[in-house]
Design an enzyme around this catalytic site. Structure first.
Site, PDB file in Angstrom:
ATOM      1  N   ALA A  48       4.591  -0.106  -3.695  1.00  0.00           N
ATOM      2  CA  ALA A  48       3.379   0.349  -4.062  1.00  0.00           C
ATOM      3  C   ALA A  48       3.776   2.010  -4.599  1.00  0.00           C
ATOM      4  O   ALA A  48       3.535   2.428  -5.592  1.00  0.00           O
ATOM      5  CB  ALA A  48       2.419   0.314  -3.162  1.00  0.00           C
ATOM      6  N   ASP A  49       4.327   2.501  -3.537  1.00  0.00           N
ATOM      7  CA  ASP A  49       5.108   4.018  -4.383  1.00  0.00           C
ATOM      8  C   ASP A  49       6.497   3.790  -5.280  1.00  0.00           C
ATOM      9  O   ASP A  49       6.931   4.921  -5.858  1.00  0.00           O
ATOM     10  CB  ASP A  49       5.327   4.354  -2.556  1.00  0.00           C
ATOM     11  CG  ASP A  49       4.512   4.518  -2.075  1.00  0.00           C
ATOM     12  OD1 ASP A  49       3.587   5.411  -2.401  1.00  0.00           O
ATOM     13  OD2 ASP A  49       5.411   4.472  -0.540  1.00  0.00           O
ATOM     14  N   ARG A  65       0.488  -0.842  -0.160  1.00  0.00           N
ATOM     15  CA  ARG A  65       0.165  -0.079   0.094  1.00  0.00           C
ATOM     16  C   ARG A  65       0.525   1.597  -0.253  1.00  0.00           C
ATOM     17  O   ARG A  65       2.055   1.154   0.785  1.00  0.00           O
ATOM     18  CB  ARG A  65      -0.832  -0.343   0.974  1.00  0.00           C
ATOM     19  CG  ARG A  65      -1.660  -1.248   1.495  1.00  0.00           C
ATOM     20  CD  ARG A  65      -2.392  -0.933   2.721  1.00  0.00           C
ATOM     21  NE  ARG A  65      -3.537  -2.766   2.595  1.00  0.00           N
ATOM     22  CZ  ARG A  65      -3.734  -2.731   3.299  1.00  0.00           C
ATOM     23  NH1 ARG A  65      -3.892  -1.657   5.428  1.00  0.00           N
ATOM     24  NH2 ARG A  65      -4.915  -3.509   4.033  1.00  0.00           N
ATOM     25  N   HIS A  66       0.370   2.450  -0.600  1.00  0.00           N
ATOM     26  CA  HIS A  66       1.309   3.651  -0.435  1.00  0.00           C
ATOM     27  C   HIS A  66       1.652   4.190   1.096  1.00  0.00           C
ATOM     28  O   HIS A  66       0.863   3.507   1.820  1.00  0.00           O
ATOM     29  CB  HIS A  66       0.445   4.777  -1.135  1.00  0.00           C
ATOM     30  CG  HIS A  66       0.157   3.945  -2.549  1.00  0.00           C
ATOM     31  ND1 HIS A  66       1.124   4.326  -3.655  1.00  0.00           N
ATOM     32  CD2 HIS A  66      -0.790   3.899  -3.318  1.00  0.00           C
ATOM     33  CE1 HIS A  66       1.193   4.659  -5.022  1.00  0.00           C
ATOM     34  NE2 HIS A  66      -0.698   3.697  -4.623  1.00  0.00           N
ATOM     35  N   GLU A  67       2.511   5.084   1.355  1.00  0.00           N
ATOM     36  CA  GLU A  67       3.450   5.438   2.608  1.00  0.00           C
ATOM     37  C   GLU A  67       2.283   6.671   2.479  1.00  0.00           C
ATOM     38  O   GLU A  67       1.747   7.402   1.876  1.00  0.00           O
ATOM     39  CB  GLU A  67       4.230   6.080   2.385  1.00  0.00           C
ATOM     40  CG  GLU A  67       4.834   6.657   3.418  1.00  0.00           C
ATOM     41  CD  GLU A  67       4.832   4.695   4.734  1.00  0.00           C
ATOM     42  OE1 GLU A  67       4.604   5.019   5.371  1.00  0.00           O
ATOM     43  OE2 GLU A  67       5.772   4.232   4.704  1.00  0.00           O
TER      44      GLU A  67
END
Length: 643
Positions: free
Chosen positions: A286-287, A276-278
Site C-alpha cells: 500500500a505504501d 494496509r499502510h505500514e
C-alpha cells in the site's frame, strides 16, 4: 487485385490515419470474460478455508480476522499477569493482556481466555503479580482463528516454573484465498496469451476470413485486447502528448498499475496487513502506489509542457492553466473526497484540509510552474559538441534543480532542528508506546507539530496508522505540510524521467541506460540513509513522514519499473499495457469515482461473514475489476475527464 482485397487495403490505410470508432461485441466479451474469470477465481477461494487439517478444526465464533484464542492455565498458587509485545513494534513497552487467577487447589488450575493478534509474531511475558517476577517468556506467531493453551506449572514440586504452549485447534490458512486468486490470474493470462498466438497464425486468419466478414475479423484479431504491437492512435487528445508523434503507452500503463493497486488498497485489500499502510517505519504494498502516482505525474508534466511550448502556447497562458488545475484538484479533494462524510454532513469545524488530491495539487503547482519557467521550446538545436551535452537533460534545468535542492534543505532543517515542545530535536518516531513510552505525544516530531500549529488538530487526519501498533493518541496527517516538500522532490525526479524521454527521443538504449543509472544512484542513496535496515538508519523509510529515504527508495523502484514497462510496451511491443492502460488514461475520473461511489453496489454489499478474508477479497477484487471495465468503456467511447 480483386475488389474485396482493394476494400481491405483501403480500410487498413484509413485506419492508420484515423482512430477506430466504436467497439465490437467480441472486444467487450473478451474483456468481460477476463474480469469475471478473475472474480470467479476468488469466489471459489472460500473453499480453501475448509481444507482438512491434521487436527480437528473448530473456530471460535467470537474471533475476528487476524485473531486467535489463547487460554492460560495457571497451576501456581499465585496470581499471574500476561503481557505481550508485538515484534512489529520497535522499542515498545509490554502491554497487559490479562490476569490469570491462582489455582483454587492442587489439580484445579486458574484459567482465563485471552485474544491475541495473528498478523505478526508476538513475545508473551508471564509475571507473578506478588513479587513482579518474570516466570517465563517466549515468542510465537499465532495463526488466525486458532485455539492455543499455555500451561504454567511447577516442575516436580520445585520452585522451577515450566511454561508449555499447546495448539488445541489448528488455525486456518488465511492466505489461501489470495493464493488461489493469483494462481487463477496467472493461468488466465497464459490461456489468453496462447489464444492470441493461435489467432495470429496465418492459417487461422485465413479460416476466419473465409468463415466471417473479412473486415470484422481483422478488427477482432487486432483489437485493443489483441496483439500488443500496435501504436496508440495519435488523435486521442490527452494531457500527455507523445514524444514521437504517438502516446507512450508505458507511461499510462505505469499510472494505471499504481491507480488500480491504489483502488484495491483503498477498498480494503482483502483485509490483509500487507495491503494496509505500514504503522510507521518500513514498506508495504500500500505504501508504493501513491508516490509512484506522484512520480509519473512529474513525467507527464515534462512531456505535456514540452508539447505545449512546441505548439507555440505562451508560458503565461500555461502558468494560468497550471494554477487553475491545481485549484480544481485541491477543491475536489477538500469538498468531494473528505473522511468527514463518513460521520454525516460535512462539518467545517472538523474539516480535514490535507489529503491525497490536495497533496497532488500543491505538488503539481510547484513542479509544473518550475518546468514552465525553465523548459526549452526546442530541443533539436542543442549543440552536441559541448562537454556537458551528455548531461544536458540535467544541466539545462539547473535553476529548477537549485530550487528543489533548496526546498529539501528546508525540509532537513525543519525536521532535525525545529524545537518541538516536550520532544527531542530531530525526533522521527511514532510517539505512543514507541521509544519505551518516553514521548507519547510526539508523533511525527516536527511534521506533526507544524500541522497541529498551522492547521489545528481538528483539521488534520484523526486516525493515523500509528494508532494500530503504537497506540498513539494525538492526530497526525500523512499528507501534511512538511511532507509536501518531499512529494515535490518525488515529482521532480519523475520530471527528470520525462526530460530523458524528450532529450533522447526514440533512442531506446540511451533512455533505458539513463533510467537504470538514476535508479541505481537513488538506491545507493537510500542504502546510506537507512543503513539497509528498517529502524536503525539515519533517516528510516517512512510513508507517514514522506521521509527523504522513502522518496529516494520509491523513486529508485519507479525508474527500474519504468525501464521494464518501457522495454515491454514501447520498445519491443510485447505487451499492450492492457488492462492497466485504460484506467491510466482516465486516472482522475477513476480515483474520484472510486472514492465517491465506494459504499454503493456493485462496489460494496452486505457480506454473509464480515470476518472472512475470502469474502473481503472477493468484494474488493470485484470493485476493482468494475472500475477497470468502466475505464475500458470510457476509452472505447473516447471519454476522458481532464481538469
Amino acid at each position: 487485385m480483386g475488389r474485396g482485397e482493394t476494400r481491405r487495403r483501403r480500410h487498413r490505410e484509413s485506419r492508420a490515419e484515423r482512430p477506430r470508432e466504436g467497439r465490437t461485441a467480441a472486444e467487450m466479451a473478451r474483456f468481460l470474460s477476463a474480469a469475471l474469470a478473475l472474480v470467479l477465481a476468488v469466489l471459489v477461494a472460500p473453499l480453501s478455508a475448509k481444507l482438512p487439517s491434521s487436527r480437528p478444526h473448530r473456530k471460535s465464533p467470537a474471533l475476528k480476522m487476524d485473531e486467535a484464542t489463547l487460554t492460560v492455565h495457571n497451576e501456581l498458587q499465585s496470581e499471574m499477569m500476561v503481557s505481550f509485545l508485538s515484534d512489529h513494534c520497535y522499542q515498545c513497552m509490554y502491554q497487559q493482556l490479562g490476569v490469570v487467577p491462582a489455582g483454587a487447589e492442587p489439580g484445579v488450575p486458574g484459567k482465563v481466555d485471552l485474544t491475541v493478534g495473528t498478523q505478526f509474531p508476538v513475545t508473551l511475558q508471564l509475571n507473578s503479580t506478588l513479587v513482579n517476577l518474570e516466570l517465563c517468556r517466549f515468542q510465537y506467531h499465532f495463526g488466525e482463528q486458532g485455539n492455543y493453551s499455555v500451561w504454567v506449572k511447577n516442575l516436580n514440586d520445585s520452585s522451577q516454573v515450566n511454561c508449555s504452549l499447546v495448539t488445541d485447534t489448528e488455525p486456518v490458512n488465511s492466505y489461501l484465498p489470495i493464493f488461489f486468486a493469483f494462481l487463477c490470474f496467472i493461468v488466465l493470462s497464459v490461456l489468453i496469451a496462447i489464444g492470441y498466438t493461435v489467432m495470429g497464425l496465418e492459417a487461422v486468419k485465413s479460416v476466419l476470413v473465409r468463415w466471417g466478414n473479412a473486415m470484422e475479423t481483422e478488427r477482432l484479431i487486432n483489437s485493443e485486447l489483441g496483439p500488443p504491437n500496435r501504436a496508440v492512435e495519435p488523435s486521442v487528445e490527452t494531457a500527455v502528448p507523445a514524444t514521437s508523434g504517438r502516446r507512450l503507452r508505458s507511461l499510462d500503463t505505469f499510472r494505471g498499475i499504481a491507480l488500480i493497486i491504489m483502488v484495491f488498497v483503498n477498498y480494503g485489500g482483502g483485509r490483509y496487513w500487507f495491503f494496509r499502510h505500514e504503522s510507521w517505519n518500513g514498506l508495504t504494498i500500500a505504501d508504493l502506489v501513491f508516490p509512484w502516482f506522484v512520480f509519473i505525474m512529474g513525467t507527464s508534466i515534462a512531456i505535456s509542457i514540452n508539447g505545449a511550448l512546441r505548439r507555440g502556447v505562451r508560458r503565461s497562458h500555461l502558468l494560468k492553466k497550471v494554477v487553475w488545475r491545481s485549484v480544481q484538484l485541491f477543491l475536489i479533494g477538500v469538498i468531494l473526497i473528505n473522511p468527514n462524510y463518513c460521520q454525516g454532513p460535512l462539518s467545517w469545524v472538523s474539516l480535514r484540509i490535507p489529503g491525497v488530491l490536495q497533496r497532488l495539487a500543491f505538488t503539481y503547482l510547484v513542479v509544473a510552474s518550475l518546468d514552465v519557467l525553465v523548459a526549452r521550446d526546442k530541443l533539436d538545436n542543442i549543440q552536441t559538441d559541448v562537454w556537458w551535452y551528455k548531461a544536458s537533460d540535467f544541466l539545462l534545468y539547473w535553476p529548477a534543480w537549485l530550487c528543489v535542492i533548496t526546498l529539501e534543505i528546508v525540509w532537513l532543517c525543519l525536521t532535525f532542528l525545529l524545537p518541538v515542545p516536550d520532544c527531542p530535536s530531530g525526533y522521527l518516531g511514532p510517539g505512543g508506546i514507541g521509544d519505551f513510552g518516553k514521548y507519547p505525544n510526539c508523533t511525527g516530531g516536527a511534521a506533526g507539530f507544524i500541522d497541529r500549529w498551522l492547521l489545528g488538530e481538528n483539521h488534520i487526519y484523526q486516525t493515523p496508522s500509528s494508532r494500530v501498533v503504537y497506540q498513539s493518541t494525538i492526530p497526525y496527517d500523512p499528507e501534511g505540510v512538511l511532507g509536501s516538500i518531499n512529494s515535490i522532490l518525488m515529482a521532480f525526479l519523475g520530471l527528470q524521467a520525462g526530460k530523458i524521454l524528450l532529450h533522447y527521443k526514440d533512442l531506446h538504449s540511451k533512455i533505458m541506460a539513463r533510467f537504470l543509472i538514476w535508479g541505481v544512484v537513488l538506491g545507493m542513496i537510500s542504502a546510506v540513509l537507512t543503513k539497509c535496515s528498517k529502524d536503525h538508519g539515519f533517516i528510516p523509510i517512512n510513508k507517514n513522514l514522506w521521509s527523504l529515504s522513502y522518496v529516494t527508495t520509491l523513486s529508485s523502484f519507479a525508474f527500474i519499473l519504468l525501464v521494464v514497462l518501457y522495454y515491454l510496451v514501447d520498445v519491443n511491443k510485447w505487451w499492450s499495457g492492457a488492462p492497466f492502460f485504460y484506467p491510466g488514461m482516465n486516472s482522475i475520473l477513476v480515483y474520484v469515482g472510486h472514492e465517491v461511489f465506494e459504499e454503493y453496489f456493485p462496489f460494496r454489499w452486505r457480506m454473509s461473514n464480515s470476518q472472512s478474508h475470502a469474502e473481503h477479497l472477493t468484494q474488493n477484487l470485484v470493485a476493482t475489476c468494475v472500475w477497470v471495465f468502466i475505464s475500458f468503456v470510457l476509452y472505447k467511447n473516447k471519454i476522458f475527464w481532464k481538469i
